[in-house]
Design an enzyme around this catalytic site. Structure first.
Site, PDB file in Angstrom:
ATOM      1  N   ASP A  33      -0.739   8.591  -6.625  1.00  0.00           N
ATOM      2  CA  ASP A  33      -0.467   7.495  -7.743  1.00  0.00           C
ATOM      3  C   ASP A  33       0.662   8.091  -8.628  1.00  0.00           C
ATOM      4  OD1 ASP A  33      -2.531   5.960  -6.659  1.00  0.00           O
ATOM      5  OD2 ASP A  33      -3.993   6.984  -8.074  1.00  0.00           O
ATOM      6  N   GLU A 211      -2.059  -3.848  -4.970  1.00  0.00           N
ATOM      7  CA  GLU A 211      -2.194  -3.275  -6.145  1.00  0.00           C
ATOM      8  C   GLU A 211      -0.843  -2.391  -6.499  1.00  0.00           C
ATOM      9  OE1 GLU A 211      -5.451  -0.419  -5.435  1.00  0.00           O
ATOM     10  OE2 GLU A 211      -4.503   0.095  -3.782  1.00  0.00           O
TER      11      GLU A 211
HETATM   12  O1  FUB Z   1      -6.099   6.252  -6.806  1.00  0.00           O
HETATM   13  C1  FUB Z   1      -6.673   5.326  -6.976  1.00  0.00           C
HETATM   14  C2  FUB Z   1      -6.361   4.228  -6.618  1.00  0.00           C
HETATM   15  O2  FUB Z   1      -5.888   4.242  -5.052  1.00  0.00           O
HETATM   16  C3  FUB Z   1      -5.236   3.669  -7.243  1.00  0.00           C
HETATM   17  O3  FUB Z   1      -5.475   3.110  -8.537  1.00  0.00           O
HETATM   18  C4  FUB Z   1      -4.603   2.565  -6.504  1.00  0.00           C
HETATM   19  O4  FUB Z   1      -3.466   2.272  -6.705  1.00  0.00           O
HETATM   20  C5  FUB Z   1      -4.734   3.601  -5.046  1.00  0.00           C
HETATM   21  O5  FUB Z   1      -3.780   4.445  -5.020  1.00  0.00           O
END
Ligand code: FUB
Length: 453
Positions: A33, A211
């Site tokens: 991330d 996301e």
């Molecule tokens: O790293 C945890 C979760 O996985 C993140 O919030 C999402 O974007 C995905 O990368």
């Protein structure tokens, strides 16, 4: 004959790309991330952090890495933990970072003590922290879709936060950057905005938006990059003439690849180039829960579109050279194998060699026209003898410049400075630190190095 030839070509190209590997950019911990921020000539890369051997998103803190040459990254360790928020229970997931008026803000998703997702904010007087929670509660507590913040300050000074899974929300931030202004809005989750989702029909997720939004502006075009579904994720992007939309889906930026079922985009401009950060499962032991941040350059077409790109071995050339005559932290690394990141109160951040043959590569070290005469390093070991640190030029088995004997100090809370004369070396060279010794883990600890003339 033809098969042997093709095999040879494959082996040669694999060998070459391995030698040139810069991705993943962090090898001493699993990172995910990416949330890069450019400030005062430097890239500050905040990341989330997958604990070793995770079988779920086991993530407790956010880490910081910096560079000013895009190839050598310095580890500053964990700068914030979910437990720094009184209300935080777990899940230090994807962060966002921004500077405003000399203060530095981290926006972080956390699951609270009522098991609700929310987005907290932490503020610091410098990018390294300490970051503190000025609110004592989440800044946004809207729904369980509250993950993956992205922050953006428009040219008129108005700040925004975008976030969310499975839909994308946005809200204005006041100038204090710790409170929101006006209603939270949701970008209409339409096919026009985010493209039609392929695969099985999914009522909750009709579009590719999944996301990880990232907002970026170039030539008056607003870009919304995002992790796109179905899982395993790819990276998609949409554009708009206004930050308020309407957004128009533009297609894939990066297809699904790299072995992690998630991906997460970030784009920055730095020193006249544009860099695209993402994550994959590229390290040994890598998986969907043991991810690693990567970066590569991207280019825009004249009409503002971007051609689809595949994951590459990364950035080959340093943007500037590194002086060996200034103290360099051992955790400043272009590439390494067999080292893990550690920190303690005695020396701060350092690295530990986990095996015989572990090595660190530092790129583009400029020795100048006059050779140094000696190298000094701060090291330690829990082993009695036969541990040494070879210093080599250009390759792991390149010219041996010096061999530093690593003394028994008894632990990583006890360190010694060791010094050795060095062989003649001039010009801009890659530097390799190679550990030699008996097999047990935690072979030696390494804090910093410095050449002298
Ligand atoms: O790293 C945890 C979760 O996985 C993140 O919030 C999402 O974007 C995905 O990368």
């Amino acid at each position: 004959m033809r098969r042997t030839f093709s095999l040879l070509i494959v082996l040669i190209s694999f060998g070459t790309s391995f030698l040139k590997a810069q991705n993943p950019i962090i090898q001493t911990a699993y990172t995910a991330d990416p949330a890069p921020m450019v400030h005062d000539g430097k890239v500050y890369l905040y990341t989330s952090h997958d604990e070793d051997n995770s079988t779920w998103f086991t993530m407790d803190d956010w880490r910081l890495y910096t560079t000013d040459d895009m190839v050598n990254w310095t580890d500053h360790g964990a700068v914030l933990e979910y437990s720094d928020f009184d209300w935080g229970l777990k899940n230090a997931w994807a962060p966002a970072a921004i500077e405003r008026d000399g203060k530095f803000y981290l926006y972080v998703p956390i699951t609270d003590r009522n098991n609700q997702n929310g987005i907290g904010v932490a503020v610091a007087n410098n990018p390294y922290g300490p970051f503190i929670d000025p609110l004592g509660k989440p800044m946004v507590s809207n729904s369980n879709a509250d993950i993956d913040p992205a922050v953006f300050i428009d040219d008129d000074g108005q700040a925004y936060m975008f976030w969310g899974n499975p839909v994308c929300y946005f809200v204005k931030l006041r100038e204090d950057m710790i409170t929101t202004e006006g209603e939270i809005q949701q970008i209409p989750n339409t096919i026009e905005a985010f493209g039609k989702r392929e695969g099985e029909k999914n009522e909750r997720r009709p579009t590719t938006y999944e996301e990880g939004p990232w907002v970026y502006k170039r030539n008056d075009i607003y870009y919304l990059f995002f992790a796109a579904g179905p899982i395993p994720e790819h990276i998609g992007y949409s554009t708009s003439k206004s930050i308020n939309g309407p957004w128009k889906y533009q297609g894939k930026l990066m297809p699904t690849e790299g072995g992690s079922f998630t991906n997460h985009p970030a784009i920055i401009d730095y020193k006249g180039k544009t860099y695209f950060f993402y994550h994959n499962a590229g390290l040994p032991g890598g998986s969907g829960f043991n991810r690693s941040v990567c970066v590569q350059e991207i280019e825009f077409n004249e009409d503002g579109s971007i051609d689809q790109v595949n994951m590459t071995s990364g950035i080959g050339e340093a943007l500037k050279t590194l002086s060996p005559y200034r103290k360099t932290e051992a955790e400043t690394i272009a590439w390494s194998e067999g080292f893990k990141a550690k920190s303690n109160e005695v020396v701060g951040n350092f690295v530990t060699a986990m095996k015989d043959g572990a090595y660190i590569k530092v790129k583009a070290v400029d020795f100048g026209e006059t050779s140094p005469v000696s190298i000094t390093a701060r090291v330690g070991s829990v082993h009695n003898n036969n541990v040494s640190l070879e210093v080599r030029a250009d390759a792991r088995d390149g010219k041996l410049l010096a061999t530093l004997d690593v003394p028994l100090t008894g632990g990583d809370d006890r360190w010694k400075l060791v010094k050795s004369e060095v062989e003649e070396i001039t010009g801009v060279r890659d530097l390799f630190f190679v550990v030699k010794g008996p097999a047990p883990t935690q072979l030696m600890f390494f804090d910093y190095w410095l050449f002298s003339r």
